[in-house]
Motif scaffolding. Sequence first.
Motif, PDB file in Angstrom:
ATOM      1  N   GLU A 113       1.930  -6.433  -6.243  1.00 56.99           N
ATOM      2  CA  GLU A 113       0.719  -5.588  -6.600  1.00 56.99           C
ATOM      3  C   GLU A 113       0.966  -4.226  -5.728  1.00 56.99           C
ATOM      4  OE1 GLU A 113      -3.939  -5.665  -5.942  1.00 56.99           O
ATOM      5  OE2 GLU A 113      -3.095  -7.438  -6.264  1.00 56.99           O
ATOM      6  N   PHE A 114       0.501  -3.209  -6.349  1.00 57.24           N
ATOM      7  CA  PHE A 114       0.696  -1.988  -5.439  1.00 57.24           C
ATOM      8  C   PHE A 114      -0.836  -1.394  -5.357  1.00 57.24           C
ATOM      9  CE2 PHE A 114       4.914  -2.328  -5.708  1.00 57.24           C
ATOM     10  CZ  PHE A 114       5.718  -1.522  -4.877  1.00 57.24           C
ATOM     11  N   LYS A 115      -1.396  -0.947  -4.470  1.00 57.34           N
ATOM     12  CA  LYS A 115      -2.470  -0.084  -4.483  1.00 57.34           C
ATOM     13  C   LYS A 115      -2.655   1.005  -3.459  1.00 57.34           C
ATOM     14  CE  LYS A 115      -4.657  -2.945  -0.557  1.00 57.34           C
ATOM     15  NZ  LYS A 115      -5.935  -3.887  -0.454  1.00 57.34           N
ATOM     16  N   VAL A 116      -3.644   1.797  -3.706  1.00 61.59           N
ATOM     17  CA  VAL A 116      -3.611   3.172  -2.891  1.00 61.59           C
ATOM     18  C   VAL A 116      -4.007   2.867  -1.502  1.00 61.59           C
ATOM     19  CG1 VAL A 116      -4.410   5.394  -2.559  1.00 61.59           C
ATOM     20  CG2 VAL A 116      -3.764   4.372  -4.917  1.00 61.59           C
ATOM     21  N   LYS A 117      -3.310   3.329  -0.632  1.00 61.38           N
ATOM     22  CA  LYS A 117      -3.695   2.949   1.021  1.00 61.38           C
ATOM     23  C   LYS A 117      -4.874   3.878   1.422  1.00 61.38           C
ATOM     24  CE  LYS A 117       0.117   5.680   2.957  1.00 61.38           C
ATOM     25  NZ  LYS A 117       1.249   5.563   3.695  1.00 61.38           N
TER      26      LYS A 117
ATOM     27  N   GLU B  61       0.927  -1.326   0.160  1.00 62.28           N
ATOM     28  CA  GLU B  61      -0.062   0.092   0.120  1.00 62.28           C
ATOM     29  C   GLU B  61       0.743   1.219   0.086  1.00 62.28           C
ATOM     30  OE1 GLU B  61      -2.593  -0.295   3.422  1.00 62.28           O
ATOM     31  OE2 GLU B  61      -3.876  -1.415   2.222  1.00 62.28           O
ATOM     32  N   VAL B  62       0.497   2.122  -0.883  1.00 60.15           N
ATOM     33  CA  VAL B  62       1.424   3.335  -0.928  1.00 60.15           C
ATOM     34  C   VAL B  62       0.399   4.513  -1.324  1.00 60.15           C
ATOM     35  CG1 VAL B  62       3.531   2.497  -1.968  1.00 60.15           C
ATOM     36  CG2 VAL B  62       1.591   3.034  -3.381  1.00 60.15           C
ATOM     37  N   SER B  63       0.710   5.612  -0.867  1.00 59.69           N
ATOM     38  CA  SER B  63      -0.178   7.160  -1.117  1.00 59.69           C
ATOM     39  C   SER B  63      -0.563   6.981  -2.634  1.00 59.69           C
ATOM     40  CB  SER B  63       0.721   8.067  -0.615  1.00 59.69           C
ATOM     41  OG  SER B  63       1.774   8.427  -1.461  1.00 59.69           O
ATOM     42  N   GLN B  64      -1.569   7.781  -2.587  1.00 59.65           N
ATOM     43  CA  GLN B  64      -2.019   8.075  -4.130  1.00 59.65           C
ATOM     44  C   GLN B  64      -1.024   9.034  -5.052  1.00 59.65           C
ATOM     45  OE1 GLN B  64      -5.433   7.521  -5.550  1.00 59.65           O
ATOM     46  NE2 GLN B  64      -4.134   7.577  -7.185  1.00 59.65           N
TER      47      GLN B  64
ATOM     48  N   PHE C 290       1.658   6.088  -6.045  1.00 59.07           N
ATOM     49  CA  PHE C 290       0.845   5.056  -6.891  1.00 59.07           C
ATOM     50  C   PHE C 290       0.829   5.752  -8.210  1.00 59.07           C
ATOM     51  CE2 PHE C 290      -2.770   3.223  -9.198  1.00 59.07           C
ATOM     52  CZ  PHE C 290      -2.380   1.964  -8.900  1.00 59.07           C
ATOM     53  N   ASN C 291       0.624   7.120  -8.447  1.00 55.97           N
ATOM     54  CA  ASN C 291       0.479   7.890  -9.530  1.00 55.97           C
ATOM     55  C   ASN C 291       1.807   7.892 -10.301  1.00 55.97           C
ATOM     56  OD1 ASN C 291      -2.262   8.146  -9.257  1.00 55.97           O
ATOM     57  ND2 ASN C 291      -1.914  10.312  -8.521  1.00 55.97           N
ATOM     58  N   GLU C 292       2.954   8.169  -9.399  1.00 56.85           N
ATOM     59  CA  GLU C 292       4.147   8.284 -10.099  1.00 56.85           C
ATOM     60  C   GLU C 292       4.713   6.986 -10.486  1.00 56.85           C
ATOM     61  OE1 GLU C 292       7.339  11.099 -11.218  1.00 56.85           O
ATOM     62  OE2 GLU C 292       5.133  11.360 -10.301  1.00 56.85           O
ATOM     63  N   LEU C 293       4.362   5.969  -9.981  1.00 54.55           N
ATOM     64  CA  LEU C 293       4.967   4.658 -10.223  1.00 54.55           C
ATOM     65  C   LEU C 293       4.100   4.233 -11.586  1.00 54.55           C
ATOM     66  CD1 LEU C 293       4.997   2.535  -6.976  1.00 54.55           C
ATOM     67  CD2 LEU C 293       6.847   3.102  -8.218  1.00 54.55           C
ATOM     68  N   GLN C 294       2.912   4.781 -11.792  1.00 52.25           N
ATOM     69  CA  GLN C 294       2.131   4.208 -13.111  1.00 52.25           C
ATOM     70  C   GLN C 294       2.885   5.110 -14.267  1.00 52.25           C
ATOM     71  OE1 GLN C 294       0.285   1.744 -12.678  1.00 52.25           O
ATOM     72  NE2 GLN C 294       0.614   1.985 -10.840  1.00 52.25           N
ATOM     73  N   ARG C 295       3.270   6.379 -13.831  1.00 50.43           N
ATOM     74  CA  ARG C 295       4.195   6.988 -15.050  1.00 50.43           C
ATOM     75  C   ARG C 295       5.450   6.310 -15.393  1.00 50.43           C
ATOM     76  NH1 ARG C 295       8.065  10.479 -15.444  1.00 50.43           N
ATOM     77  NH2 ARG C 295       8.378  10.281 -12.967  1.00 50.43           N
TER      78      ARG C 295
END
Length: 205
Positions: A144-148, A92-95, A98-103
């Motif tokens: 897997e990563f998800k928004v905490k 679980e990571v912050s939003q 998470f957004n930066e990892l997707q980029r």
Amino acid sequence: MAETVVHVTTLEQWKSVLDVWFEQGYLWVDGDYIYNEHYFRRYGSRQIGLKDSTKKYICCWVNNDYDGYNMIEFSEFMAQQKEDNKMAMVYEVSQSVFNELQRIKAHEDTSLIESIAANAQFIKSIKIGNKAILRYLADDPAIEFKVKESLYRLWRVDEEEDTVYMTFVHGTPDWTATPGLAFTAPLEEIKKWQTPAWEIEKVDE
């Protein structure tokens, strides 16, 4: 109450347990991401665990006096990790993270390796473990990563015009001047503790 307590006999075992928990995102209660070898060497601690209070954190028993029923030997702990690794590891990571990892993962107009290299400092700053992050960026289905869920705390200004935060001492509501020691919880839980004296604020990610 500690959810997992591991009995170790060597410093190498101590470090191995911490490596597992660091990679899963757990830290010492004060937020440290280090081995704290002095607990093992100087104080003789051989019991290290995950404690679940207002948040789950790493701790140890310097007097080796943990007397619960859920202490396991190092070999059993590592066997459990091997079994768990057959299933997807979820972090679980912050939003914003998470957004930066997707980029980075999308690596538009560049290769994935170049995208990772260009963002190496950011990747190192995520307190999860580089190995897990790199596996995720390479589309490893076992990671897997998800928004905490966002956490909140209660604060107020005292009679000396200082900001203080609500905490618990032996189960009783109290206050602290240190934000990191404040009671944090999802918004619905925090609302249960709010009175006219306290304001709600989101915990910085």
